[in-house]
Design an enzyme around this catalytic site. Structure first.
Site, PDB file in Angstrom:
ATOM      1  N   SER A 695      53.675  55.167  22.304  1.00 25.95           N
ATOM      2  CA  SER A 695      55.091  54.884  22.057  1.00 25.95           C
ATOM      3  C   SER A 695      56.010  55.614  23.025  1.00 25.95           C
ATOM      4  O   SER A 695      57.192  55.286  23.106  1.00 25.95           O
ATOM      5  CB  SER A 695      55.462  55.261  20.615  1.00 25.95           C
ATOM      6  OG  SER A 695      55.316  56.646  20.410  1.00 25.95           O
ATOM      7  N   LYS A 738      62.064  58.266  13.979  1.00 27.65           N
ATOM      8  CA  LYS A 738      62.289  58.728  15.352  1.00 27.65           C
ATOM      9  C   LYS A 738      63.778  58.743  15.687  1.00 27.65           C
ATOM     10  O   LYS A 738      64.284  59.716  16.275  1.00 27.65           O
ATOM     11  CB  LYS A 738      61.522  57.830  16.324  1.00 27.65           C
ATOM     12  CG  LYS A 738      60.012  57.994  16.238  1.00 27.65           C
ATOM     13  CD  LYS A 738      59.287  57.008  17.142  1.00 27.65           C
ATOM     14  CE  LYS A 738      57.774  57.183  17.045  1.00 27.65           C
ATOM     15  NZ  LYS A 738      57.039  56.203  17.879  1.00 27.65           N
TER      16      LYS A 738
END
Length: 847
Positions: A695, A738
């Site tokens: 990611s 996040k």
């Protein structure tokens, strides 16, 4: 899937900056910091895109008390149809594996579905074990119609109690005593008469018959006295021979009498046994007649009772109570403890007497081999460890026989002996207790019994996660042969008006199950939002009922403190906040370390080759986002990107794959006519644990491109997303946490109005952000940018155009890609001048 809990920043966000402050130059560079607006295809998402909210008024009810609770799970037609098929097909190898995420309520739903199907099914038989009078080591198994085994057991105990009282009376009558005495007297007189005849004959011949401890002896007599041996030896030889001849004949007669004694005694015992059987027969018939009549319709039971009656008659004398005992007063348990009566009892291993009509549905909570297939207990005696049919204990397969048995797949697979025993039983179609009981609890038994197997007619339903199902299907051929029905539960449910209403009914069932206060419509609306958050998709609802039920129960607790009669949305929010507060110490420690400058994260200004990546931390079910500084350095080299995480064995395979894809993109775009004569290094700064996942590959690529172009990147933005070789950003997991992780750091330092997060456009549908983050975006103090390509992200984080190739095949010099291309050409030319890369290959390597 992990449960993502909502949380709030502990710092109060600063007010939005003035409009004229959002476009000022950063003092450290000459690159302008753009205002919160998208450019070059990047989309600045509106607040409405960041969280799908639900208006409680639109749900059409006031509280869950107005709703009919849902029966089982909702939206699982595929799985339930598979269950129906598996239950309906008669083949014993079509057992069922239910796969789905944990805590989704699948076991509860399946149990309810099985119970409904079982209620319409035939009630299975009772099963008993009885003594095998021909071979006690091999007890017999007998099936009875449902509910009749208990009556047989109780009736047999009553009959034996009655018999225990009646037999002594029968053997104490004058008639029995007289007949027994006659038999004894007859055999005693016959022997004595024969001996007397020998005695008389010997006396007539002057021969004495002497009894000694060693037996009978004979000697000559004279004048009524035994002749001494020295006198006898002085007699003439003819006289001695005559005496010895007469003694030998008499001894022969005596031996004949004595040798006939055992045979005579056997005849005596036979006659006595016949007498005992004759005397006891009436008492036995009287005791068993009523029971025999009640079970005359069952041939196997009738045959057993007949065998028991015959054995009772043969052993009647041994069943008479010991002197001083009161046999008629024996308790029910006494028969199983009294060795005289044990062999005539029955061991009820399965009884449907108290069960509901229909097939049984049960669950094996501790699926060991013995608990599944049954076992035999043992008792210690002076002769060693012994067992018999009364010590046979049933297992879960016995109790669920004729119905369905639910087992947690991981529990039974972790017990190899249990797993083998289950597969063996399903394959053979019978329950073999002996195989499961051998060596029970690690003890070697001195004596084993071998109970007759019981036919098995069952559907076994295993529960497990998908990864376990696929592993078993691949690695265990026996599993694939026996579990041919896959009931696959969806992890999520599509958001729609109908499904929202159905989910509200599911919440109502949670309230009913746990006897909680009703939840108002606003509270249910909030739970729908939480469910989408758990599903990590604004267009889905999670079927993980466990976490939702936990929140509902906690909210009910907090509403008690407010003395409310209904649980409200405020109580739901309180429950979520308290759950986060209990679990977020590590997150707070991370935030504090950034605030104190221990962990270096910049949230303003610009830097070359440095960017804020985003990682997800998962701790005991609590997940939070943590920004991580990613840096890149480049220099002249032979086409190698060093992944420092991998070099020190901290990078996982997926992370390493992401770096290699990054290199593939770089080579495919910039090394078509010149070699990549560079060396580069990438690292997660201040990362001391394992790093995996791709990611951060987009952020790593941006840092590398920045270093190559010598163009600074904005530090007020964080970037997440995986990259492919075509330069497209791909969706990543944990997107909400996040974003919130970077927002919390920005908020703790003071929101500047230019900060934000860059995410893949494919992640838009996954956004269910905290309300404080949504409000910051709505107020223009924070931004979420959705991008499709690395060029869109590059433009956003540099403030410069990324650049497209022109008609001449080159990137414009003033663009970021133009600067990169020029830098790489200069590397190639310098490499050529230093005789590096002599073959001029365009491809490099990534490690």
């Amino acid at each position: 899937m992990f449960f993502k809990r909502l949380s709030k920043s502990k710092s109060t966000p600063s007010p939005a900056p003035a409009a004229d402050e959002t476009a000022k130059l950063d003092t450290a560079t000459s690159v302008p910091v753009p205002a919160l607006q998208a450019s070059n295809g990047a989309q600045a998402l509106a607040a409405a895109d960041l969280r799908r909210t639900v208006d409680g008024k639109s749900l059409g009810f006031k509280t869950t008390a107005d709703l009919k609770p849902a029966a089982g799970l909702i939206g699982q037609d595929r799985a339930l149809k598979a269950l129906d098929f598996g239950l309906s097909i008669k083949a014993r190898d079509f057992n069922i594996f239910v796969l789905g995420p944990p805590a989704c309520g699948k076991s509860t739903a399946v149990r309810a579905h099985l119970a409904k199907a079982a209620a319409a099914s035939e009630t299975p038989s009772d099963w008993i074990y009885v003594n095998n009078f021909s071979d006690p080591r091999r007890p017999r198994a007998i099936a009875l119609p449902a509910g009749r085994a208990a009556a047989l057991s109780k009736g047999l105990v009553s009959a034996l109690r009655e018999l225990a009282a009646a037999l002594p009376v029968a053997f104490e009558t004058e008639d029995y005593k007289a007949r027994r005495s006659a038999i004894e007297e007859e055999f005693r007189n016959t022997r004595e008469d024969a001996l007397d005849a020998v005695y008389a004959k010997a006396a007539q011949q002057n021969i004495a018959v002497l009894r000694t401890p060693l037996g009978f002896g004979m000697a000559p007599m004279h004048d009524g006295k035994v002749v001494k041996s020295e006198v006898f030896n002085q007699l003439p030889e003819t006289m001695r021979r005559d005496v010895e001849s007469r003694i030998k004949l008499l001894q022969s007669e005596l031996e004949t009498i004595l040798s006939d004694a055992p045979k005579a005694d056997k005849r005596r015992r036979t006659q006595l046994a016949a007498l005992n059987q004759d005397v006891s027969q009436n008492a036995i018939e009287d005791a068993l007649d009523e029971l025999s009549a009640a079970f005359s319709d069952l041939p196997e039971i009738a045959a057993f009772l007949a065998e028991a009656a015959s054995d009772l008659a043969e052993n009647a004398a041994h069943l008479i109570a010991q002197p001083g005992s009161r046999a008629g007063a024996l308790s029910e348990d006494a028969f199983s403890q009294d060795g005289r009566f044990r062999r005539y009892l029955v061991n009820v291993v399965v009884s449907q007497k108290d069960a509901k009509a229909g097939a049984p549905v049960s669950e094996a909570l501790d699926p060991t081999a013995a608990n599944l297939c049954g076992h035999t207990e043992h008792i210690q005696t002076a002769q060693g460890s012994l067992s018999d049919f009364l010590l046979i204990r049933s297992g879960a397969l016995h109790r669920a026989n004729g119905g369905a048995l639910m087992i947690d797949a991981r529990d039974i697979v972790n017990s190899p002996t249990a797993w083998s025993a289950l597969k063996r039983a399903l394959k053979s179609g019978e329950i073999n207790i002996e195989a499961a009981s051998d060596g029970l609890n690690g003890v070697t038994r001195a004596e084993r019994i071998e109970p007759e197997p019981i036919p098995l007619n069952i559907k076994v339903v295993l529960f497990g996660e998908p990864d376990l199902f696929y592993r078993l299907h691949k690695d265990d051929p026996g599993f694939a042969q026996l579990f041919k029905v896959q009931a696959d539960f969806d992890e999520t449910l599509d958001r729609s008006k109908d499904n929202d209403a159905a989910y509200a009914q599911l919440i109502a069932s949670i309230v009913e199950t746990h006897s909680l206060k009703p939840i108002d419509a606003a509270g249910v609306a909030r739970l729908l939002e939480v469910s989408s958050r758990i599903a990590e998709d604004s267009d889905k609802l999670s079927i993980e009922v466990g976490p939702i039920a936990d929140i509902v129960r906690e909210a009910d607790y907090w509403s008690d403190g407010e003395t409310r009669k209904t649980t409200t949305a405020d109580d739901i929010v309180r429950a979520l906040e308290e759950r986060t507060r209990r679990a977020n110490r590590i997150r707070d420690d991370v935030l504090e370390s950034v605030e104190r400058g221990i962990v270096l994260i910049e949230t303003k200004g610009t830097k070359v080759g440095q960017i804020n990546g985003l990682s997800l931390v998962q701790k005991a079910g609590f997940n939070f986002g943590r920004p991580a500084r990613i840096t890149a350095r480049v220099h002249l080299g032979q086409g190698r990107v060093t992944d420092i995480e991998r070099e020190v064995n901290l990078g996982g395979p997926v992370h390493s794959k992401g770096v290699m894809i990054l290199w593939g993109y770089l080579a495919g775009r910039f090394a078509q006519d010149v070699p990549l004569a560079l060396a580069a290094s990438l690292v997660f700064e201040q990362s001391y644990g394992a790093v995996d996942g791709d990611s951060a590959s987009s952020a790593e690529l941006l840092a590398l491109l920045s270093a190559l172009a010598d163009t600074p990147l904005r530090q007020d933005l964080a970037v997440t997303g995986s990259i492919n070789q075509l330069g497209e950003l791909q969706a990543v997991g944990g997107i909400n946490e996040k974003i919130e992780g970077f927002y919390d750091i920005c908020a703790s330092r003071g929101i500047t109005g230019t900060q934000g997060v860059v995410i893949p456009r494919a992640n838009r549908q996954h956004l269910m952000l905290r309300e404080d983050v949504v409000k910051a975006v709505k107020d223009g103090r924070f931004a979420i940018y959705a991008v499709k390509t690395i060029d869109e992200a590059l433009t956003l984080v540099t403030g410069l155009e990324a650049g497209d190739r022109g008609a001449d095949g080159r990137f414009p010099a003033e663009t970021v890609n133009g600067r990169i291309e020029a830098r790489l050409r200069s590397f190639a030319e310098r490499a050529r001048s230093f005789s590096l890369g002599k073959d001029g290959a365009a491809a490099g390597s990534a490690t």
